[in-house]
Design an enzyme around this catalytic site. Structure first.
Site, PDB file in Angstrom:
ATOM      1  CD1 TRP A   1      37.381  46.730  36.897  1.00 18.73           C
ATOM      2  CD2 TRP A   1      35.479  47.717  36.211  1.00 18.73           C
ATOM      3  NE1 TRP A   1      37.496  48.078  37.126  1.00 18.73           N
ATOM      4  CE2 TRP A   1      36.348  48.715  36.718  1.00 18.73           C
ATOM      5  CE3 TRP A   1      34.239  48.107  35.726  1.00 18.73           C
ATOM      6  CZ2 TRP A   1      36.001  50.071  36.740  1.00 18.73           C
ATOM      7  CZ3 TRP A   1      33.875  49.450  35.743  1.00 18.73           C
ATOM      8  CH2 TRP A   1      34.754  50.424  36.248  1.00 18.73           C
ATOM      9  CE  LYS A   2      39.644  38.261  36.847  1.00 16.31           C
ATOM     10  NZ  LYS A   2      40.229  37.108  37.503  1.00 16.31           N
TER      11      LYS A   2
ATOM     12  CD  GLU B   1      39.297  34.482  35.264  1.00 14.01           C
ATOM     13  OE1 GLU B   1      38.678  35.452  34.805  1.00 14.01           O
ATOM     14  OE2 GLU B   1      39.860  34.480  36.377  1.00 14.01           O
TER      15      GLU B   1
ATOM     16  CD  GLU C   1      46.569  38.151  35.031  1.00 13.76           C
ATOM     17  OE1 GLU C   1      46.309  39.038  35.839  1.00 13.76           O
ATOM     18  OE2 GLU C   1      45.703  37.590  34.335  1.00 13.76           O
TER      19      GLU C   1
ATOM     20  N   GLY D   1      42.759  35.143  41.886  1.00  9.46           N
ATOM     21  CA  GLY D   1      41.542  35.057  42.690  1.00  9.46           C
ATOM     22  C   GLY D   1      41.647  34.124  43.878  1.00  9.46           C
TER      23      GLY D   1
ATOM     24  CB  SER E   1      46.176  37.260  44.840  1.00  9.50           C
ATOM     25  OG  SER E   1      45.206  36.263  44.581  1.00  9.50           O
TER      26      SER E   1
ATOM     27  N   GLY F   1      42.593  41.979  39.366  1.00  8.18           N
ATOM     28  CA  GLY F   1      41.199  41.540  39.267  1.00  8.18           C
ATOM     29  C   GLY F   1      40.406  42.036  40.466  1.00  8.18           C
ATOM     30  N   GLY F   2      40.253  41.160  41.461  1.00  4.95           N
ATOM     31  CA  GLY F   2      39.398  41.442  42.626  1.00  4.95           C
ATOM     32  C   GLY F   2      39.602  42.823  43.238  1.00  4.95           C
TER      33      GLY F   2
HETATM   34  P1  PGA Z   1      42.970  38.688  40.818  1.00  5.35           P
HETATM   35  O1  PGA Z   1      42.781  38.529  39.233  1.00  5.35           O
HETATM   36  O2  PGA Z   1      43.662  39.995  41.066  1.00  5.35           O
HETATM   37  O3  PGA Z   1      41.549  38.676  41.370  1.00  5.35           O
HETATM   38  O4  PGA Z   1      43.758  37.520  41.283  1.00  5.35           O
HETATM   39  C1  PGA Z   1      43.800  38.917  38.350  1.00  5.35           C
HETATM   40  C2  PGA Z   1      43.357  38.651  36.927  1.00  5.35           C
HETATM   41  O5  PGA Z   1      42.723  37.631  36.674  1.00  5.35           O
HETATM   42  O6  PGA Z   1      43.637  39.458  36.025  1.00  5.35           O
END
Ligand code: PGA
Length: 257
Positions: free
Chosen positions: A16-17, A103, A170, A176, A214, A235-236
């Site tokens: 969920w960041k 990140e 990843e 993202g 993504s 993520g998103g």
């Molecule tokens: P994303 O992020 O699905 O938004 O590309 C994946 C992640 O950073 O784990």
């Protein structure tokens, strides 16, 4: 070692960041229950921000959906202002932790030395580790993707363990951005990672390897059909219950057929 690990049970993990307040986290967790509960053939995990771990755990009580942190300290406890220890995460209800996300590497300068220490802390607290690796766009264009990914694995090889670690591949350029590795490219890197683990780690071929970058409902099925993709770190799309559920359904469908 559990059966789950031996059989590479597919894993759907949501990252969920730094999104959402408490009410959003509670709402999302509640919305996920009907989406994820029927998917018992796959493991399901959500990783909210630290502050929401306890309330998400509570919201998911009685459902077989695990909760994890997005990072933990490399230290057990002490004067480390702003840090959260692995045992605090465990105490709040987490069973997993993501480590080495790009990140964290990019914005917090995390390297192999600190990540090794974090893995050891997570293991001491009995947390399952989702360890992330991946190359940047420049590295990919230079044809160095495999070398860099294997170097990131080699950095922590001494503390990797099939019983409590999962790898997430990843590609940084896919996170993202809406760009996804093609199913063939993702499969090829996953195969490379599996071969490396097989050659360097006891039972290494049995390590689950997730793809991230993504992942969306419309690409989840073809990615899931790749033999060395054992699940996703999302993520998103993990912030939308229906999308995360659809990704989980695609994964369950591909791996059961
Ligand atoms: P994303 O992020 O699905 O938004 O590309 C994946 C992640 O950073 O784990």
């Amino acid at each position: 070692m559990t059966d789950t690990v031996f059989t590479r049970k597919p894993l759907l993990a949501g990252n969920w960041k730094m999104h959402g307040l408490q009410a959003d986290a509670r709402q999302l967790a509640e919305a996920l229950i009907p989406q994820l509960s029927p998917l018992s053939s796959i493991d399901r995990l959500v990783c909210p921000p630290f502050l929401h771990v306890g309330l998400v755990k509570q919201a998911l009580a009685g459902h077989d959906i695990a909760v994890g942190g997005q990072d933990c300290s490399s230290q057990a406890s002490g004067a480390y202002t702003g840090d959260i220890s692995a045992s605090m995460l465990k105490d709040a209800g987490a069973s997993h932790v993501i480590l080495g996300h790009s990140e964290r590497r990019q914005y917090h300068g995390e390297n192999g030395i600190v990540l090794k220490a974090k893995i050891e802390q997570a293991r001491a607290a009995n947390l399952m580790i989702v360890f992330c690796v991946g190359e940047t766009k420049a590295i990919r264009e230079a044809g160095q993707s495999e070398a860099i990914v294997l170097e990131q694995l080699r950095d922590v090889l001494a503390v990797l363990n099939v019983a409590d670690c999962v790898i997430a591949y990843e590609p940084v350029w896919a996170i993202g951005t809406g760009l996804t590795a093609s199913p063939e490219d993702a499969q090829s890197m996953h195969r490379t990672i599996r071969t490396f683990l097989q050659e360097n780690l006891a039972d290494g071929a049995k390590m689950r390897i997730l793809y991230g970058g993504s992942v969306k409902p419309d690409n989840a099925l073809t990615l899931s059909q790749q033999p060395d993709i054992d699940g996703f770190l999302v993520g998103g799309a993990s912030l939308k219950a229906a999308d995360f559920g659809a990704i989980g359904s695609a994964l369950a469908q591909a791996k059961n057929s």
